[in-house]
Design a protein around this motif. Sequence first.
Motif, short mmCIF file in Angstrom:
data_model
loop_
_atom_site.label_atom_id
_atom_site.label_comp_id
_atom_site.label_asym_id
_atom_site.label_seq_id
_atom_site.Cartn_x
_atom_site.Cartn_y
_atom_site.Cartn_z
N ASN A 75 0.83 -1.22 0.00
CA ASN A 75 0.00 0.00 0.00
C ASN A 75 0.86 1.26 0.00
O ASN A 75 0.64 2.19 0.78
N ALA A 104 -11.17 -0.09 -3.34
CA ALA A 104 -11.51 -0.93 -2.19
C ALA A 104 -13.01 -1.17 -2.12
O ALA A 104 -13.47 -2.29 -1.88
N THR A 105 -13.78 -0.13 -2.38
CA THR A 105 -15.24 -0.23 -2.34
C THR A 105 -15.75 -1.16 -3.44
O THR A 105 -16.56 -2.05 -3.19
N SER A 109 -14.03 -5.01 -0.68
CA SER A 109 -13.19 -5.05 0.52
C SER A 109 -13.72 -4.05 1.55
O SER A 109 -14.08 -2.94 1.23
N ASN A 110 -13.76 -4.50 2.78
CA ASN A 110 -14.15 -3.60 3.87
C ASN A 110 -12.94 -2.84 4.40
O ASN A 110 -13.05 -2.00 5.26
N LYS A 111 -11.78 -3.21 3.89
CA LYS A 111 -10.52 -2.64 4.35
C LYS A 111 -10.34 -1.23 3.78
O LYS A 111 -10.50 -0.99 2.60
N ARG A 112 -10.03 -0.32 4.64
CA ARG A 112 -9.74 1.07 4.22
C ARG A 112 -8.28 1.13 3.82
O ARG A 112 -7.39 0.86 4.61
N ILE A 113 -8.03 1.46 2.55
CA ILE A 113 -6.66 1.53 2.06
C ILE A 113 -6.14 2.95 2.21
O ILE A 113 -6.69 3.89 1.67
N LYS A 114 -5.11 3.08 3.01
CA LYS A 114 -4.44 4.36 3.16
C LYS A 114 -3.03 4.18 2.62
O LYS A 114 -2.26 3.37 3.12
#
Length: 184
Positions: A75, A104-105, A109-114
Amino acid sequence: MERKGRRRNRPKDDFEAVLTMDELNSVVIVSYMMVLFNKMKYGSPERDHGIGFVNPSLILPKDIGVLGVLDMKSNTCYYLDSLSSANFNMQLKQIVDSTMVLYATQSGSNKRIKLNWVNVTCPVQPGGTECGYYMLRFMKEIVEEGIEVLVKDNIGDGKVEYTTDDIDEIREEWSEFVTGFIYR
């Protein structure tokens, strides 16, 4: 018989295609990106590093010498600017960050990509016309050397700027690709 120097009348449905220099630069960059993609995809398996190139000239036409390299495994977005090693282009950063949220949406994926943004030290072009070639040279080194060249902050192998031979290598590869594409 047509005289020399005179243009023959063409049917009305004929047209001339004219490219601006900015459009031509984009064609060169995108076609060379295809060369490098083929090297990554069909080259040796160790060349697939899970990276993608962000070509800002398709988003921000004024920033043709800027390259973003997304490493999806960590990431991280590596930022290279051939005009300066100063700060990130904030507009590009916002666009890429927003795109990652959308990705991600849409992928469920429920994971928030930063993204972790890394400003990579790289050769800086001496003038105002080498932007595209510098970006392509960055890409070539990343494809050939792998993501480690970014992690080690070693684009250009410590060079302050690329030599004419470095840039000519890009021109030659691109022209071979285009010639092969046209005449296959």
